[in-house]
Design a protein around this motif. Structure first.
Motif, PDB file in Angstrom:
ATOM      1  N   UNK A 210      49.110 -38.033  14.478  1.00 29.30           N
ATOM      2  CA  UNK A 210      47.957 -38.211  13.589  1.00 29.30           C
ATOM      3  C   UNK A 210      47.270 -39.540  13.908  1.00 29.30           C
ATOM      4  N   UNK A 211      45.970 -39.482  14.104  1.00 31.53           N
ATOM      5  CA  UNK A 211      45.178 -40.673  14.437  1.00 31.53           C
ATOM      6  C   UNK A 211      44.112 -40.878  13.360  1.00 31.53           C
ATOM      7  N   UNK A 212      44.092 -42.076  12.778  1.00 30.69           N
ATOM      8  CA  UNK A 212      43.123 -42.342  11.707  1.00 30.69           C
ATOM      9  C   UNK A 212      42.393 -43.667  11.883  1.00 30.69           C
ATOM     10  N   UNK A 213      42.513 -44.286  13.061  1.00 31.23           N
ATOM     11  CA  UNK A 213      41.903 -45.603  13.282  1.00 31.23           C
ATOM     12  C   UNK A 213      41.240 -45.659  14.649  1.00 31.23           C
ATOM     13  N   UNK A 214      40.060 -46.274  14.697  1.00 33.49           N
ATOM     14  CA  UNK A 214      39.342 -46.491  15.950  1.00 33.49           C
ATOM     15  C   UNK A 214      39.247 -47.985  16.225  1.00 33.49           C
ATOM     16  N   UNK A 215      39.588 -48.376  17.444  1.00 33.93           N
ATOM     17  CA  UNK A 215      39.353 -49.738  17.901  1.00 33.93           C
ATOM     18  C   UNK A 215      38.288 -49.695  18.981  1.00 33.93           C
ATOM     19  N   UNK A 216      37.245 -50.495  18.809  1.00 33.97           N
ATOM     20  CA  UNK A 216      36.181 -50.578  19.805  1.00 33.97           C
ATOM     21  C   UNK A 216      36.106 -52.008  20.306  1.00 33.97           C
ATOM     22  N   UNK A 217      35.978 -52.161  21.624  1.00 31.89           N
ATOM     23  CA  UNK A 217      35.838 -53.509  22.170  1.00 31.89           C
ATOM     24  C   UNK A 217      34.684 -53.570  23.157  1.00 31.89           C
ATOM     25  N   UNK A 218      34.043 -54.750  23.212  1.00 33.50           N
ATOM     26  CA  UNK A 218      32.963 -54.997  24.157  1.00 33.50           C
ATOM     27  C   UNK A 218      33.560 -55.432  25.496  1.00 33.50           C
ATOM     28  N   UNK A 219      32.701 -55.621  26.482  1.00 33.86           N
ATOM     29  CA  UNK A 219      33.150 -55.985  27.824  1.00 33.86           C
ATOM     30  C   UNK A 219      34.005 -57.246  27.812  1.00 33.86           C
ATOM     31  N   UNK A 220      33.662 -58.208  26.956  1.00 28.74           N
ATOM     32  CA  UNK A 220      34.408 -59.467  26.922  1.00 28.74           C
ATOM     33  C   UNK A 220      35.629 -59.414  25.996  1.00 28.74           C
ATOM     34  N   UNK A 221      35.973 -58.221  25.500  1.00 31.49           N
ATOM     35  CA  UNK A 221      37.192 -58.062  24.718  1.00 31.49           C
ATOM     36  C   UNK A 221      37.059 -58.304  23.233  1.00 31.49           C
ATOM     37  N   UNK A 222      35.853 -58.561  22.741  1.00 29.71           N
ATOM     38  CA  UNK A 222      35.664 -58.691  21.295  1.00 29.71           C
ATOM     39  C   UNK A 222      35.859 -57.309  20.679  1.00 29.71           C
ATOM     40  N   UNK A 223      36.700 -57.230  19.652  1.00 35.69           N
ATOM     41  CA  UNK A 223      37.043 -55.901  19.142  1.00 35.69           C
ATOM     42  C   UNK A 223      36.903 -55.810  17.633  1.00 35.69           C
ATOM     43  N   UNK A 224      36.756 -54.584  17.187  1.00 34.54           N
ATOM     44  CA  UNK A 224      36.692 -54.296  15.763  1.00 34.54           C
ATOM     45  C   UNK A 224      37.418 -52.979  15.533  1.00 34.54           C
ATOM     46  N   UNK A 225      38.166 -52.889  14.421  1.00 31.13           N
ATOM     47  CA  UNK A 225      38.893 -51.669  14.064  1.00 31.13           C
ATOM     48  C   UNK A 225      38.328 -51.097  12.774  1.00 31.13           C
ATOM     49  N   UNK A 226      38.129 -49.791  12.743  1.00 31.26           N
ATOM     50  CA  UNK A 226      37.652 -49.137  11.523  1.00 31.26           C
ATOM     51  C   UNK A 226      38.463 -47.863  11.298  1.00 31.26           C
ATOM     52  N   UNK A 227      38.501 -47.444  10.057  1.00 30.41           N
ATOM     53  CA  UNK A 227      39.149 -46.174   9.727  1.00 30.41           C
ATOM     54  C   UNK A 227      38.247 -45.029  10.159  1.00 30.41           C
ATOM     55  N   UNK A 228      38.815 -44.037  10.814  1.00 28.18           N
ATOM     56  CA  UNK A 228      38.041 -42.863  11.208  1.00 28.18           C
ATOM     57  C   UNK A 228      37.742 -42.018   9.973  1.00 28.18           C
ATOM     58  N   UNK A 229      36.484 -41.654   9.753  1.00 28.81           N
ATOM     59  CA  UNK A 229      36.123 -40.918   8.534  1.00 28.81           C
ATOM     60  C   UNK A 229      36.911 -39.622   8.343  1.00 28.81           C
ATOM     61  N   UNK A 230      37.133 -38.892   9.412  1.00 28.46           N
ATOM     62  CA  UNK A 230      37.834 -37.613   9.320  1.00 28.46           C
ATOM     63  C   UNK A 230      39.207 -37.672   9.978  1.00 28.46           C
TER      64      UNK A 230
END
Length: 372
Positions: free
Chosen positions: A69-89
């Motif tokens: 089960x996956x409920x979290x998304x991590x997104x990062x830019x080219x320089x490694x700056x990242x943000x995590x959010x809960x996946x809506x579905x």
């Protein structure tokens, strides 16, 4: 000559879901797939929960077979700056090796599945004749094209997109690595992006898409991974520490995101044959499964009339496919355009860092609601 009500060319997610759905309703179906089962495929292995209810209705329960089960998304830019959010579905992680095999086993219990390569498809007097490399012929009034992103059949059928130049290549591998089991990662690098997620085996699927020129400039897959993909610090750490589980990465080239008609030469296209969303949206597998459901329901309704009105069925399928997926494809293209421009991606990061709900809203635009 073998005759059926429907011939399905391609035994991937969309083709096998079509076969199970239609055969369970009493239709005579044959699936023709060139590869043996099971086998790995180049793709991300995160599936949106929107299709879980439909898979259950087909007799497939991914979670019962180890899907994570996956409920979290991590997104990062080219320089490694990242943000995590809960996946809506949310969704689940499962290898194509395992998921395709589950579907193949189910389909085989309801209909015929043939391992052969289709070489010719002709249409005369409202009947299709499909020929394979062994000289075997199959006939049916309906053919479903589920042969994936790019096929020799696309050339045979003279589909417009097949002659357009494409600039994308994908690489996929499984790795042993301590990665959060509930997370799907999307990490950009110069000229591409990489998805990371756990599978039912405990391995991490790493699948990345990059421009062909960037591969050529690097000189080799390994050099590209070390110098280009690993320019993102998060990916650099992953590939430095992760243990490869494949003898060599799988690759696929000539990936096209061009528009593809859902019906072509009277063949009903499903899955990637009908249209491919950018992998960064993480929804291609769910779209393939959902598209199969759309076709099956329309066909079953149309087949109640004798004779079946092919023109009406084609128009209905084109209309519903477009209404369901056109906006997702449009948003996916827009998101890719932003993420592939470092300046724009940096601005986008600053915005979603302060307002993570905005990222959730964008995700919702590329995903549908749960389907039964």
């Amino acid at each position: 000559m073998k005759s059926y009500e429907l011939i399905i060319i391609g035994g991937g997610l969309a083709g096998l879901c079509c076969a199970i759905h239609l055969a369970k309703e009493g239709k005579s179906v044959v699936v023709i797939e060139k590869e043996s089962f099971p086998h790995h495929k180049v793709c991300g292995e995160y599936v949106s929960n929107e299709v879980v209810g439909y898979l259950n209705a087909l007799g497939i329960d991914p979670y019962h077979h180890g899907a994570v089960a996956i409920n979290e998304l991590e997104w990062s830019t080219v320089d490694g700056k990242n943000v995590c959010v809960e996946l809506p579905l949310g969704g689940f992680g499962m290898s194509r090796f395992a998921l395709d095999h589950l579907l193949f086993q189910k389909a085989s219990s309801f209909c015929e599945v043939v391992q052969e390569t289709v070489t010719e498809v002709s249409f005369h007097d409202n009947i299709f004749t499909v020929e394979t490399q062994t000289g075997t012929h199959f006939q049916a009034p309906i053919v479903v094209g589920a042969f994936g992103k790019r096929s020799l059949l696309d050339k045979k059928l003279e589909r417009k997109f097949i002659n357009e130049r494409t600039a994308w290549m994908a690489v996929k591998g499984h790795y042993e690595y301590d990665y959060p089991v509930n997370r799907v990662g999307l990490h950009t690098f110069d000229g591409g992006y990489c998805g990371l997620s756990k599978t039912e085996s405990g391995s991490v699927n790493a699948c990345y898409l990059a421009t062909v020129p960037s591969f050529k400039n690097a000189g080799s897959l390994e050099a590209h991974r070390k110098t280009v993909v690993s320019s993102n610090p998060i990916l650099k750490e992953f590939f430095a520490k992760a243990k490869p589980l494949f003898d060599a990465p799988l690759t696929i080239s000539q990936i096209s995101f061009a528009s593809k008609p859902p019906v072509e030469n009277h063949i009903f296209m499903v899955g990637d044959s009908a249209g491919l969303i950018h992998p960064l949206c993480g929804n291609g597998m769910a779209m393939a499964i959902h598209g199969a459901k759309i076709f099956c329901e329309l066909y079953l309704q149309a087949s109640k009339e004798e004779p079946l009105n092919r023109a009406d069925l084609e128009r209905a399928y084109e209309k519903q496919w477009s209404a369901t997926f056109s906006n997702r494809l449009r948003v996916g293209s827009w998101v890719q355009e932003i993420l592939m421009r470092p300046g724009w991606a940096s601005i986008g990061y600053q915005v979603v860092r302060k307002a993570p709900m905005l990222l959730k809203k964008i995700i919702q635009q590329t995903h549908g609601q749960p389907i039964a």
